[in-house]
Design a protein around this motif. Structure first.
Motif, PDB file in Angstrom:
ATOM      1  N   TRP A  15      57.429  50.352  40.077  1.00 57.19           N
ATOM      2  CA  TRP A  15      56.825  51.670  40.265  1.00 57.19           C
ATOM      3  C   TRP A  15      55.389  51.539  40.733  1.00 57.19           C
ATOM      4  N   ASP A  18      55.322  50.371  44.309  1.00 58.60           N
ATOM      5  CA  ASP A  18      55.744  51.463  45.181  1.00 58.60           C
ATOM      6  C   ASP A  18      54.611  52.467  45.372  1.00 58.60           C
ATOM      7  N   LEU A  19      53.891  52.785  44.284  1.00 57.51           N
ATOM      8  CA  LEU A  19      52.782  53.737  44.380  1.00 57.51           C
ATOM      9  C   LEU A  19      51.664  53.173  45.252  1.00 57.51           C
ATOM     10  N   SER A  21      51.973  50.954  47.608  1.00 57.52           N
ATOM     11  CA  SER A  21      52.463  50.955  48.989  1.00 57.52           C
ATOM     12  C   SER A  21      52.369  52.345  49.602  1.00 57.52           C
ATOM     13  N   GLN A  22      52.700  53.380  48.799  1.00 57.04           N
ATOM     14  CA  GLN A  22      52.598  54.746  49.300  1.00 57.04           C
ATOM     15  C   GLN A  22      51.154  55.110  49.599  1.00 57.04           C
ATOM     16  N   GLU A  25      50.104  53.367  52.776  1.00 62.53           N
ATOM     17  CA  GLU A  25      50.745  54.025  53.920  1.00 62.53           C
ATOM     18  C   GLU A  25      50.070  55.355  54.224  1.00 62.53           C
ATOM     19  N   ARG A  26      49.705  56.079  53.140  1.00 64.10           N
ATOM     20  CA  ARG A  26      49.000  57.341  53.349  1.00 64.10           C
ATOM     21  C   ARG A  26      47.651  57.118  54.012  1.00 64.10           C
ATOM     22  N   SER A  29      48.279  56.140  57.679  1.00 61.07           N
ATOM     23  CA  SER A  29      48.724  57.244  58.528  1.00 61.07           C
ATOM     24  C   SER A  29      47.659  58.320  58.695  1.00 61.07           C
ATOM     25  N   LEU A 128      49.512  64.619  47.023  1.00 61.49           N
ATOM     26  CA  LEU A 128      49.994  63.276  46.707  1.00 61.49           C
ATOM     27  C   LEU A 128      49.867  62.984  45.218  1.00 61.49           C
ATOM     28  N   SER A 131      52.625  64.800  43.618  1.00 58.81           N
ATOM     29  CA  SER A 131      53.878  64.084  43.881  1.00 58.81           C
ATOM     30  C   SER A 131      53.957  62.794  43.070  1.00 58.81           C
ATOM     31  N   SER A 132      52.818  62.106  42.940  1.00 58.99           N
ATOM     32  CA  SER A 132      52.803  60.867  42.153  1.00 58.99           C
ATOM     33  C   SER A 132      53.101  61.161  40.684  1.00 58.99           C
ATOM     34  N   ASN A 135      56.648  61.936  40.478  1.00 58.94           N
ATOM     35  CA  ASN A 135      57.392  60.683  40.618  1.00 58.94           C
ATOM     36  C   ASN A 135      57.352  59.877  39.323  1.00 58.94           C
TER      37      ASN A 135
END
Length: 258
Positions: A15, A18-19, A21-22, A25-26, A29, A128, A131-132, A135
């Motif tokens: 987890w 993954d966080l 990495s997100q 990526e954010r 981007s 985010l 969302s986190s 999540n």
């Protein structure tokens, strides 16, 4: 550490990865799309600084020339090159002021756009974060579900073991029942044989008794025949009448049917 705790630890590490990495990526981007704008903004600032320095130098040079002209140390009318230089510097100064104004307006526009982008970025960061959090809550719920699943699997395995044990016990009882039924059948067969033997023995005893009785009666008849004394019917006693032979049995009187 139990397997369940190890699974939860691995889930927690996954987890976190993954966080992260997100988030990367954010950032990638949401930063790459503004890279050109930021680069242009930086170039405009550098160009504005350069123009500001050039403008400052031209202003100083122009002011120096004006002072020299005002002091009469340099004659303007008799020096065409100086007039051309002054005119050129005045044109360059006007152009620099124009470019400075354009750059200033571009900087203002870029600042406004940057503020809008910053607001959008903040809104996206809030989204985010929500969302986190959602999540994280979902992953916590998944962890609980996995725990309940493992508990259910454990209960299911226990029920399977109990069912298997009951099946073995049932098979054992069924085997005992079969053996008991077989022993009962053998006992019934033995009992029938014993009863058949008893019946044969009783029939044999009856036959012996009848033969003895018949022989006795035959002897009594022979004795009576040798006796020449007349016997009147009145002298015949009831006991003698009862002892007279009757019909001889032609079949067994007692038998056991299997």
């Amino acid at each position: 550490m139990t397997s369940n705790e190890g699974g939860v630890a691995r889930e927690d590490i996954n987890w976190r990865k993954d966080l992260i990495s997100q988030l990367r990526e954010r950032n990638r981007s949401q930063t790459n799309c503004f890279a050109d704008l930021i680069s242009l903004h930086n170039r405009l600032f550098e160009s504005a600084n350069t123009l500001r320095n050039t403008n400052m130098q031209l202003t100083i040079a122009n002011e120096t020339l004006r002072r020299e002209v005002a002091n009469g140390s340099i004659g303007i009318g008799g020096n065409p090159d100086l007039e051309a230089r002054l005119l050129k510097q005045a044109e360059e100064l006007a152009m620099l002021h124009k470019r400075k104004g354009e750059h200033t307006q571009q900087i203002v526009d870029l600042n406004n756009k940057l503020q809008e982008i910053t607001k959008e970025l903040q809104a996206k960061e809030i989204s985010l974060a929500e969302s986190s959090e959602a999540n994280a809550n979902l992953r916590l719920e998944i962890t609980k579900c996995l725990g309940r699943e493992k508990e259910t699997e454990s209960i299911n395995q226990m029920l399977k073991d109990e069912h298997q044990a009951l099946q073995l016990a049932f098979a054992s009882l069924e085997e005992k029942l079969r053996k008991t039924q077989e022993e009962n059948r053998q006992l019934i067969e033995r009992l029938i044989k014993y009863k058949a033997r008893d019946a044969e023995k009783m029939n044999e005893e009856n036959d012996n008794f009848l033969r003895k009785r018949q022989a006795k009666m035959q002897k009594e008849l022979e004795d009576a025949a040798r006796d020449t004394r007349p016997v009147s019917p009145d002298r015949l006693s009831l006991k003698e009448v009862a002892g007279l032979p009757t019909a001889v049995p032609t079949k067994v009187s007692v038998t056991f049917v299997r």
